[in-house]
Design an enzyme around this catalytic site. Structure first.
Site, PDB file in Angstrom:
ATOM      1  N   VAL A 180      43.920  40.828  37.970  1.00  0.00           N
ATOM      2  CA  VAL A 180      43.010  41.708  38.703  1.00  0.00           C
ATOM      3  C   VAL A 180      43.628  43.098  38.901  1.00  0.00           C
ATOM      4  CG1 VAL A 180      41.716  39.841  39.796  1.00  0.00           C
ATOM      5  CG2 VAL A 180      43.766  40.715  40.919  1.00  0.00           C
TER       6      VAL A 180
ATOM      7  N   HIS B  32      35.767  43.823  44.157  1.00  0.00           N
ATOM      8  CA  HIS B  32      35.879  43.521  42.718  1.00  0.00           C
ATOM      9  C   HIS B  32      36.682  42.247  42.422  1.00  0.00           C
ATOM     10  CE1 HIS B  32      34.842  47.824  42.010  1.00  0.00           C
ATOM     11  NE2 HIS B  32      35.698  48.082  42.977  1.00  0.00           N
ATOM     12  N   ASP B  33      37.939  42.253  42.886  1.00  0.00           N
ATOM     13  CA  ASP B  33      38.885  41.229  42.420  1.00  0.00           C
ATOM     14  C   ASP B  33      38.524  39.824  42.905  1.00  0.00           C
ATOM     15  OD1 ASP B  33      40.135  43.367  41.300  1.00  0.00           O
ATOM     16  OD2 ASP B  33      41.795  43.436  42.734  1.00  0.00           O
TER      17      ASP B  33
ATOM     18  N   ASP C  40      42.325  42.988  45.977  1.00  0.00           N
ATOM     19  CA  ASP C  40      43.297  41.992  45.503  1.00  0.00           C
ATOM     20  C   ASP C  40      43.655  41.052  46.652  1.00  0.00           C
ATOM     21  OD1 ASP C  40      43.861  44.780  44.297  1.00  0.00           O
ATOM     22  OD2 ASP C  40      44.753  43.444  42.805  1.00  0.00           O
TER      23      ASP C  40
ATOM     24  N   ASP D 238      47.666  43.730  41.886  1.00  0.00           N
ATOM     25  CA  ASP D 238      48.279  44.983  42.359  1.00  0.00           C
ATOM     26  C   ASP D 238      47.748  45.309  43.761  1.00  0.00           C
ATOM     27  OD1 ASP D 238      45.675  45.479  41.418  1.00  0.00           O
ATOM     28  OD2 ASP D 238      46.141  47.528  40.769  1.00  0.00           O
TER      29      ASP D 238
END
Ligand code: BDR
Ligand code: CA
Length: 313
Positions: A128, A242-243, A19, A14
């Protein structure tokens, strides 16, 4: 690395600043082969996350990989987006031209099913964003389950970032997460305990800038916007990407310390909806179902990212 040993992955995303970095890490690393990119509503509406995915691919010269648009709403709950973190476009900051790359005609759920069914069972799913597409594919065609090699998820943790208990991706569609976590497919989970170790501090940011190509410049612009909330609101030293941790795990799992634990998804709690309930002490006596990542080798992770960014010419 020989192409036959590349790990095949489908990134369900997303975009989303982190991402985007996950896609870029996968797009030029010799250890993974991206089979497809599927999009979902999460950080922004799915029309926006799909447009962002196409823009990223175009910028990075990722022309041959299909991008398919997926679910625009969670399975049951109302949609929730994250303009506070990612801006109205879902990827505010860098200005990219409208892409000429086109989205597939096939829905992401159908693309996931057809790629998995046609495979030799050697595809890893890398979701993710919220798990809506993955859950829908599992429900629409359960025969995909034994075809999935592994699912490497960004989501959850022992604490939350959307509520005190719940991380964003799981919170947005906890019912979908429940379907996936109970599927019996091997799962590795990159929760907040792990991803909050992947923070782009000033020295890492400088190393990225020093790569000095158009993709490093794009990552720099992403980070400038993305770091803002993390620094100002949460008091972090920078943004956690994060991703990218999920793709990094597919590239080199030895950069991560994991524990096999029982994880269940809370879908009913007044204060705990969307929580990943992690049985750290084994008190349930239930079979562990998730490989939960807790530690990150900083040197391996950042060297991998910087080295891969240098592969963009
Ligand atoms: C997750 O939520 C999104 O904002 C990020 O892209 C990441 O996937 C972190 O909680
Ligand atoms: Ca995301």
């Amino acid at each position: 690395m020989d192409t036959t040993t590349k790990r095949k992955i489908i990134i369900d995303c997303d975009p989303g600043h982190d991402d985007a970095i996950a896609i870029l890490l996968a797009g030029a690393n010799p250890n993974v082969e991206v089979i497809a990119i599927t999009t979902v509503a999460g950080n922004a509406e799915v029309e926006k996350t799909t447009l962002n995915a196409l823009k990223i691919c175009e910028l990075a010269g990722i022309t041959q990989i299909p991008v398919a648009k997926g679910a625009g709403q969670p399975l049951i709950r109302e949609r929730r987006t994250a303009p506070d973190i990612h801006g109205e476009s879902g990827m505010d900051g860098p200005l990219l031209p409208y892409p000429s790359k086109k989205v597939e005609n096939e829905h992401a759920v159908d693309l996931l099913i057809h790629k998995l069914m046609a495979s030799a069972g050697d595809i890893t799913l890398v979701p993710v964003g919220p798990l809506t597409n993955i859950a829908m594919a599992m429900r629409k065609e359960p025969a995909i389950l034994p075809k999935i090699q592994e699912i490497v998820i960004m989501g959850g943790g022992t604490f939350g970032n959307t509520t005190p208990a719940a991380e964003f991706n799981i919170y947005v569609d906890a019912e979908a997460a429940k379907v996936v976590f109970e599927s019996g497919v091997p799962i590795t989970m990159m929760g907040l305990d792990l991803t909050h170790q992947a923070i782009v501090t000033d020295d890492i940011h400088e190393r990225i800038l020093a790569v000095d190509n158009h993709i490093a410049q794009f990552v720099h612009e992403l980070l400038e916007f993305f770091a803002h909330t993390y620094k100002e609101v949460f008091g972090f030293a920078g943004a956690p990407i994060h991703d990218a941790c999920c793709v990094a795990y597919c590239i080199d799992p030895t950069a991560f310390g994991t524990k096999k634990l029982r994880v269940d998804i809370e879908t009913k709690g007044e204060h705990t909806y969307g929580m990943t309930v992690i049985d750290l002490l084994g008190v349930t006596g239930r079979e562990p179902n998730v490989n939960v990542a807790f530690t990150l080798d900083q040197v391996k992770f950042w060297d991998m990212l910087i080295q891969t960014l240098k592969n963009y010419t």
